[in-house]
Scaffold this active site. Sequence first.
Site, short mmCIF file in Angstrom:
data_model
loop_
_atom_site.label_atom_id
_atom_site.label_comp_id
_atom_site.label_asym_id
_atom_site.label_seq_id
_atom_site.Cartn_x
_atom_site.Cartn_y
_atom_site.Cartn_z
CE1 TYR A 97 36.36 39.22 42.19
CE2 TYR A 97 34.42 40.61 41.99
CZ TYR A 97 35.79 40.45 41.94
OH TYR A 97 36.59 41.51 41.63
CD GLU A 98 34.85 30.03 41.92
OE1 GLU A 98 34.59 29.50 40.83
OE2 GLU A 98 35.78 29.64 42.64
#
Lengths: 300, 300, 251, 251
Positions: free
Chosen positions: C49-50
Amino acid sequence: MSKLHTLSEAIKKYVHDGDVIYAAGFTHMIPFAAAHEIIRQKKKNLTVARATPDLIYDMLTAAGCVKKVIFSYMGNPGVGSLRIMRDAIEKGEMEWEEYSHFGMISRLQAGATGLPFMPMNQTGAPSLEKANPNIKRITDPFTGVEVIVVPPLNPDVAIVHVQRCDKHGNSQIWGIVGEQKEAAFASKHVIITAEEIVEEDIIRSDPNRTVIPSIIVDAVCQVPFSAHPSYTQGYYDRDNPFYLAWDEISQSTEKIQNWLDEWVYGVKDRDEYWEKLGEETHNRLKVSPRLSSPIDYGDY
Amino acid sequence: MSKLHTLSEAIKKYVHDGDVIYAAGFTHMIPFAAAHEIIRQKKKNLTVARATPDLIYDMLTAAGCVKKVIFSYMGNPGVGSLRIMRDAIEKGEMEWEEYSHFGMISRLQAGATGLPFMPMNQTGAPSLEKANPNIKRITDPFTGVEVIVVPPLNPDVAIVHVQRCDKHGNSQIWGIVGEQKEAAFASKHVIITAEEIVEEDIIRSDPNRTVIPSIIVDAVCQVPFSAHPSYTQGYYDRDNPFYLAWDEISQSTEKIQNWLDEWVYGVKDRDEYWEKLGEETHNRLKVSPRLSSPIDYGDY
Amino acid sequence: MNYNNAELMTVNAARLLRDGDVVFVGVGLPNLACNLARRTHAPNLVMIYEAGVIGARPSRLPLSIGDPCLVSGATAVCSMYDIFSFYLQRGNVDVGFLGGAQIDRFGNINATVIGDYNQPKTRLPGSGGSMEIAGWANRCYIITPHQKRRFPEKVDFITSAGFLSHRKEREASGARGKGPQGVVTHLGILEPDENGEMVLAALHPGANIDMIQQNTGWEVKVSVNLRETQPPSAEELRILREDLDPTGIYI
Amino acid sequence: MNYNNAELMTVNAARLLRDGDVVFVGVGLPNLACNLARRTHAPNLVMIYEAGVIGARPSRLPLSIGDPCLVSGATAVCSMYDIFSFYLQRGNVDVGFLGGAQIDRFGNINATVIGDYNQPKTRLPGSGGSMEIAGWANRCYIITPHQKRRFPEKVDFITSAGFLSHRKEREASGARGKGPQGVVTHLGILEPDENGEMVLAALHPGANIDMIQQNTGWEVKVSVNLRETQPPSAEELRILREDLDPTGIYI
């Protein structure tokens, strides 16, 4: 997917004659066991990169594995000279490429982050820049100021010793975290040696502690005491008498050969090496526990 | 030296009209309490920088504190638009400066490491580069390839919420560690709000966990629940219904004003705000513990 | 078997993932698609996930990209600078999911602004990490409903690069990733041809070429190998409905 | 009170530190000097080690820059990249200690090579972090025995910048730190004058200008404010001998 290997298999599979290798760990968790295995497997023409070549590369040089060294501080830490490498350089028998610590680690940082260079501010010191064509200048387009730039270092293999990892290679390190992460991400292949292979649950209980993720790891080897004569924080102390002894051993070709015969060629693997060191050494290097205060991630 | 302040004192002392502020925390530990205090103290003409302005800057904008925003993603995360800022931009009432996430964080990285720029590889996307003169190109002297560069961002003040710190400001964070470290090192002044002020011994029991060192911290404020309606890993959950409610509130000037009157101007400090939220909300945001597996540093 | 458009798109996106892929996941449908793939044909999928979370195993449906449930039980967490540089820029991400207000004929995405940039008619959220994901993930996929206003021939603003005006232009730009490999809509799947133009490659059951054309802002070419997708299976739908999104937030 | 040269140098180096200074510490005498200062006039000294350790409180005498005793009980540990960039390059370090085989008239240091770089007569360890410490710490101090071979007029190789050929040359180089502020020897202290030339600023008890001149490779100028240092106090010596280096490794 399990990536478990014996250290011997991992070195056979991922270290080849002529490779650029980076045995990571700034004075801490230096992967000596892997170097000894490289010596036993008689790898040749290696380019060995490390900020501090330390005894590990002195040994590789003594055993004839090394063609070239890339480094930033060549000493026997806290003792003096790194005699074998120094001698090879003074006699013109070994190539070398030299940086400051920040230059060296900036090369790894560029390599690890996929950048074609990393900038560094000027230090005023001119001589190394003149001696090494890999140290260049460019102009900051915002201020017109000149900065120093170095190119990425992308070794063929990084060897990293860690306190604990799971069988996939998710690795947790504490204590001095010099350049292990950067070396691993910069390299084409990564070999992990670990004091302990733990259940994935242990790793997942503290994800902020994970320094190297499984996705960049090729081989995981359980090798307790891999870092002797250097140390592993929380597991054992540095064997300082050996660092002092090496200063003595490394002054004589005969003593070096005897030492390699007895402690590298003469043992099958790290387990045998560790047993051979004997109880007195084991006890001397033991440390009492000093635990971290736990933290709460919350059960969301 | 103790750096303990009340949040009100810290904001008074370190946030001035016209300052560039960076309220850190990527979706996590967003320092809402500090923003509410800034609103109460009626600071004006602020430039507010954050990768994700989130509700915190929507509130500051609604209260008339903001002249300009520097950002990379302007949304109500998981909900939709950030209506107040969006409206201000569409009406030409607010200045803005825009990056991608990596551009934004690279500006902080340059600011935090004292570099005059940070390089980024090309992404192929041309439009933002044309729209923002702070995004430039230079040529890598080693390969001739062009890279994108952005200048440092050095805010006047970083506000960082942390799980625990000592009274000197040595701060430990876990969970998402977005850009707290970079924002703190990049800024001229650092205000820490903490869930807990702990004894120095707790911090020293796990030095690898420390993200922000005392030497760059100006003020330490004990402000539990500072991050509500965002969350603090291990302490409380995100108040998602409030994020949804904001979408409704922020559609009407009257509702916004009522909300500010009731929840910001109408309370003295975060303690009063938290009490006012009431037991139902307290219970809803509670999390059960999930502890990290401890590690051993060794008693050397 | 009945299913809605969101389910149809999610199932088809999930099928594009390969076992062992390292995926940069967004919230919403991409997150559902990844979790579905992990529970079916791709058990070794690694979800990133960023916000800097690697190997997440969320115990509930994450409501934002930084939901704390992503961290508890993950294999690693790192800073934003690290996730974009050590992971994405370095080439360690196989797949990225993208969305946006507009996708054009060459797979370029606009998530920034409708109208003039400096005097926007509609101000959209902006790039976030999508500029870098589009540039650097080895493969990208776009999930979006198929509506004419979402598919203009040319976007107003290229937030994230598809193939620009031609595959060669993307290659010349130096972006390391291979660009958008598929646009999954509720009618079918568009894929890039040798020029980088998005052409109709697959139709979902019940959809036809006319429906595609009516909902696309340019003359859509049809692949010579046009295929029909398999409808979502009972098992795929069960996992989506019962395990992944039981309260129907996204589906 | 009797004391040896190492004690004399350590005590005088300690006195140059100010309370609250953030110091980049080396092993050996600089480490002793910092710990001595912390136990006397500078209780709020923050000690940073180039291995990435901040706020160390070593419970024993560290034998190398990466001794594990530096980590246990420290306030923070960070990576090598971070210590050199977030701390040193950013300007967060007040004081650096330096050493080397040669120090010249303008405080430039050679720790790299005697003779030609490519065909060295004597290969020394090289820079390590000293190039950056010399460039970026606000103030630097050098501790070294006073011997003619260590003080040539011009070093063979500038590993770490002093004032180069003149204070103006250093300033033009863009190095952020103010350069070497003192060279503490067993005879006295040299300090830079307005041109950046290292001149005799203080004599230790029993030393004289002749002794300095005989042990220096250039015509040493003498400050008009030449002072005499106070001898090490009983308390300073007690802390050094009993607490800090009880087995006499460095003193």
